[in-house]
Design a protein around this motif. Structure first.
Motif: not given
Length: 295
Positions: A14-24, A78-87, A211-218
Motif C-alpha cells: 500500500g505504500m506505493g499508492m500513498i500519493q494517490l490517497m493524498e491527491n484523492d 502489474g507488479v508493485n512490490t519486488l523482494g521484501v523477505l529477509f532472514i 489513467t490509474f496506472m499513470d497516476e499510480y506510477k507517479a
C-alpha cells in the motif's frame, strides 16, 4: 469523475499508492478513488470474488489462486512490490545461506509466498532437511519475539525488518532472500506483490485503467524519490504506524510498478517455479495469456 474502488494492504503493497490517497483526499486526482486498507490478504479475497472492488493489491501467488477460483474473471495489471523477505538474526553467526544448517527459524506466511520461497531456496541449497521452520500467525508476532530477543533467527518481510532493527541493536539482516533467489533462478526478479483488476471492468474502462496506472506510477516515483514526505503520508493514512519507520523502510521495500506486459516473463517464471514445487501454491494451474492485461 469515474469512481474506482481499490483494496490494498498495509505495508509495502500500500505504500506505493500513498500519493494517490493524498491527491484523492485533496480532490486533485484525475479519478475518484475509494480505498479500503486492510491488514491481511484474506480480508480482500471475498470482496474480489464478489466483485465489490475494481482493483486490488495482493500477494503474487494469491493472484494466481484467485484467477483459478474465479475461472479467469480477474487480470494482472502489474507488479508493485519486488523482494521484501529477509532472514534477520540476533547476533553475528550467519554470514551465508549454508550457515543456517541446524538452525531453527521463526516465520509467518504459512501457505503464502514466504513459505514457498524459503522452502525453494533451502531445497536448491540442499538444506531442506537441515533447518526447522516454525510458523507464527502474524508477522507482528515474529517481529516482537525477535525484537525482545526471545527468537534468534526469523524470516520477515519489510517493513517489519526495519522495525526490529530500530528496536534491537543486536538484530541485523543476515540474508537477503532476493539475492538468494537470483542465484538459483539465473538472475530472475522476485515479484512479491501485484495489482489485479476485475476483467469486465478493465475491458469496459480502458481509459480509466490507463489513467490509474499513470497516476499510480507517479505515486511510486514520489514515494521512492521523496521518502521523508511519503513517510508522513504513510503514517497519516495508516499504512504504517509511524512516519519514522516508513522513512527508514522505504529504500528496502522494493516498491515499483511494472505493467503486466513488462512483468509477464518474470511472473510466469515465478509461477512455474512455485507450481513445480507445490501446485497448490498458485491454485493448481499456471494462468494463461488472458490473465495478463493488455491495453
Amino acid at each position: 469523475k469515474k469512481v474506482l474502488k481499490i483494496a490494498t494492504l498495509k505495508g509495502p503493497t500500500g505504500m506505493g499508492m500513498i500519493q494517490l490517497m493524498e491527491n484523492d483526499a485533496a480532490l486533485t486526482s484525475a479519478l475518484d478513488y475509494e480505498f479500503e486498507i486492510v491488514g491481511a490478504p484474506d480480508q480482500i479475497i471475498g470482496q474480489i470474488i464478489q466483485g465489490k472492488v475494481d482493483i486490488a493489491a495482493v500477494p503474487s501467488n494469491l493472484a494466481a489462486i484467485l484467477n483459478a477460483k474465479t475461472k479467469g474473471s480477474i487480470q494482472l495489471l502489474g507488479v508493485n512490490t519486488l523482494g521484501v523477505l529477509f532472514i534477520v538474526e540476533n547476533g553475528r553467526s550467519i554470514q551465508n545461506i549454508k550457515d543456517l544448517k541446524g538452525k531453527s527459524i521463526l516465520s509467518s506466511g504459512k501457505g503464502a509466498s514466504p513459505e514457498y520461497i524459503i522452502n525453494y531456496i533451502l531445497d536448491k541449497n540442499n538444506l531442506a532437511n537441515d533447518i526447522k521452520i516454525e510458523y507464527a500467525v502474524e508477522h507482528s508476532e515474529v517481529a516482537a519475539k525477535l525484537k525482545s530477543g526471545v527468537t534468534q533467527f526469523a524470516l520477515l518481510p519489510q517493513p517489519f525488518v526495519t522495525s526490529v532493527i530500530l528496536g534491537n541493536k543486536e538484530a541485523r539482516v543476515a540474508i537477503d532472500l532476493t539475492d538468494e533467489w537470483r542465484k538459483i533462478t539465473d538472475g530472475s526478479v522476485l515479484p512479491m506483490g501485484v495489482i489485479i483488476v476485475d476483467k469486465v471492468f478493465a475491458k469496459e474502462n480502458p481509459d480509466v485503467i490507463k489513467t490509474f496506472m499513470d497516476e499510480y506510477k507517479a505515486s511510486v516515483e514520489f514515494v521512492n524519490g521523496q521518502p521523508e514526505e511519503a513517510g508522513v503520508l504513510i503514517e497519516k493514512f495508516g499504512i504504517l504506524p509511524k512516519a519514522a519507520l516508513a522513512i527508514k523502510a522505504i529504500p528496502n521495500c522494493n516498491i515499483t510498478l511494472m505493467s503486466a506486459k513488462e512483468a509477464k516473463a518474470s511472473i510466469l517464471k515465478f509461477y512455474q517455479i512455485l507450481y513445480d514445487f507445490n501446485p497448490k501454491s498458485i491454485g493448481g494451474q499456471i494462468p494463461d495469456d488472458e490473465f495478463f492485461y493488455e491495453n
